[in-house]
Design a protein around this motif. Structure first.
Motif, PDB file in Angstrom:
ATOM      1  N   HIS A  33      -3.697   1.828  -4.551  1.00  0.00           N
ATOM      2  CA  HIS A  33      -2.384   2.456  -4.697  1.00  0.00           C
ATOM      3  C   HIS A  33      -2.432   3.885  -4.164  1.00  0.00           C
ATOM      4  N   ALA A  34      -3.485   4.619  -4.511  1.00  0.00           N
ATOM      5  CA  ALA A  34      -3.619   6.002  -4.049  1.00  0.00           C
ATOM      6  C   ALA A  34      -3.735   6.071  -2.531  1.00  0.00           C
ATOM      7  N   ALA A  35      -4.395   5.096  -1.941  1.00  0.00           N
ATOM      8  CA  ALA A  35      -4.568   5.090  -0.491  1.00  0.00           C
ATOM      9  C   ALA A  35      -3.235   4.985   0.240  1.00  0.00           C
ATOM     10  N   GLN A  36      -2.232   4.433  -0.409  1.00  0.00           N
ATOM     11  CA  GLN A  36      -0.918   4.298   0.213  1.00  0.00           C
ATOM     12  C   GLN A  36      -0.079   5.570   0.087  1.00  0.00           C
ATOM     13  N   HIS A  37      -0.460   6.458  -0.864  1.00  0.00           N
ATOM     14  CA  HIS A  37       0.408   7.585  -1.180  1.00  0.00           C
ATOM     15  C   HIS A  37      -0.186   8.952  -0.857  1.00  0.00           C
ATOM     16  N   HIS A  38      -1.484   9.132  -0.937  1.00  0.00           N
ATOM     17  CA  HIS A  38      -2.090  10.428  -0.610  1.00  0.00           C
ATOM     18  C   HIS A  38      -3.483  10.206  -0.041  1.00  0.00           C
ATOM     19  N   ALA A  39      -3.491   9.637   1.168  1.00  0.00           N
ATOM     20  CA  ALA A  39      -4.752   9.216   1.790  1.00  0.00           C
ATOM     21  C   ALA A  39      -5.520  10.361   2.425  1.00  0.00           C
ATOM     22  N   ARG A  40      -4.887  11.532   2.618  1.00  0.00           N
ATOM     23  CA  ARG A  40      -5.541  12.611   3.366  1.00  0.00           C
ATOM     24  C   ARG A  40      -6.042  13.694   2.417  1.00  0.00           C
TER      25      ARG A  40
END
Length: 418
Positions: free
Chosen positions: A348-355
């Motif tokens: 889920h986090a990878a979709q929203h704040h990956a950088r």
């Protein structure tokens, strides 16, 4: 032997910084420095293919895979080798018990192991040799030991032939890896495949190099050594020498291999006139129901069974990552449930704040520090909760151009978040 299909890994720019690992022989966490600049050679002891792959196996090959990935992240070329012990007593005993041909049993288990490694996204070795495939080279190595005057023979009353042992007294290298006392070695030698009580041995610890043919077992003609099959330790020395050369950089394997296997493999190499490895990295034991997972005890949890039941292999890998590779720990269903929830949060986090360049830098630092995967997961837990790098308490050099967290998790930890 064909390996499994290599995972597709998003490559990070090489950091140029090598890892520090715990070296069993020195007893210290030390920087790993390639013998040949820019090239690291890694050997991992493989399975005996009669019952693969339980979580103890998975932890060992997962740890070796982390080493492989950290070496790649340093910008080094990795040359990796692994054996398959498909000529050994446990395989023959299981085949006889189940009334199977040993070759068919081995082939089936090798295929299953490859499927499990592929599911776990383990990077395959370039050299992947079964003992049965390497027999000509193993025979030549055993004959070399004979020519160097390191072997002696003992008659066997049960068969028409003799067994050949290495005389450890010549080179005095029998505990060069473990550093154990003679009493410690003798205490466990018999239960770990040795035969200290064999009449006529010059020293109870002398390892078997060539075993005369027994009824119903496969055998090969070794010239002056007679018809038979090799002992356990000479196999890895030969396969490692063929695939990597001696000495190579890092020997990896389960902690139960420190003695006798790695000690006596190193003793064989010493008798051949060279060291075996410069660095020895050993992995802790995995228990189930309070006892170390063991094929002989049957207290096993298998990767294939979990995957067939619908478990995401990435969740299995997260269970392994939750424990430092050198620690002993116990597999539980609750740990798998926690890992499954953790995987969902990370994706889920990878979709929203990956950088986040700071998170990537901290992950690299954790893995370079003796593969500190528990610290890596704590960092990712914090990232998944908020994604703001300034809230993570990080204090490491940051490369602003390397900020793709999912790519770093893939490259360093073997977990695909997309």
């Amino acid at each position: 032997m064909r390996t499994w299909r290599a995972p597709l890994v998003t490559a990070l720019p090489g950091s140029g910084i090598g890892p520090r690992l715990y070296d069993t022989r020195s007893g210290r966490v030390s920087p790993v420095r390639p013998i040949t600049p820019g090239i690291i050679r890694l050997y991992t002891c493989g399975i005996t293919p009669y019952d693969a792959t339980h979580m103890g196996h998975a932890m060992t090959y997962h740890a070796a895979d982390l080493m492989h990935r950290v070496f790649l992240d340093a910008g080094w070329q990795v040359q990796a080798a692994q054996n398959i012990t498909d000529v050994d007593d446990p395989l023959f005993e299981r085949a006889e018990r189940d009334q199977q041909d040993w070759r068919e049993l081995a082939s089936r288990q090798i295929d299953l192991f490859a499927r499990d490694m592929q599911a776990l996204r383990i990077i395959p070795p370039q050299t992947y040799d079964a003992v049965s495939e390497a027999m000509d080279r193993i025979i030549a190595t055993a004959q070399d030991l004979h020519a160097r005057g390191r072997l002696y023979c003992l008659p066997n009353d049960d068969v028409d032939g003799v067994d050949w042992y290495q005389d450890l007294g010549i080179d005095q290298a029998q505990s060069s890896v473990s550093g154990w006392s003679r009493e410690q070695m003798l205490e466990v030698y018999a239960e770990r495949g040795g035969d200290p009580d064999r009449p006529g041995k010059r020293d109870p610890l002398d390892p078997l190099v060539w075993k005369a043919q027994r009824p119903g077992e496969p055998a090969w003609d070794a010239g002056v050594l007679g018809t038979g099959r090799p002992g356990w330790h000479i196999e890895c020395v030969c396969i490692a020498h063929h695939g990597l050369g001696l000495p190579f950089d890092v020997q990896a394997g389960g902690r139960d291999l420190i003695f006798p296997h790695h000690d006596l493999s190193a003793a064989h190499a010493a008798a051949l006139g060279r060291p075996l490895a410069h660095f020895y990295a050993h992995v802790g034991m995995v228990a189930l129901d309070g006892t170390k997972m063991s094929k002989s005890l049957g207290n096993l949890e298998f990767v294939s069974r979990l995957v067939d039941q619908g478990t995401d292999p990435a969740a299995i890998r997260l269970v392994l990552l939750a424990h430092h590779y050198r620690t002993d720990w116990e597999w539980t269903a609750a740990a798998l449930d926690k890992a499954t929830e953790r995987l969902a949060r990370y994706r889920h986090a990878a979709q929203h704040h990956a950088r986040s360049a700071a998170v990537v830098a901290a992950l690299r630092d954790a893995l370079r520090d003796d593969l500190d995967t528990p610290r890596a997961l704590r960092l990712l837990d914090a990232w998944a909760c908020g994604g703001e790098s300034e809230n993570l308490g990080l204090d490491v050099p940051v490369d602003p151009d390397v900020d793709d967290v999912p790519a770093a998790v893939d490259a360093l930890l073997g977990i695909a978040l997309h």
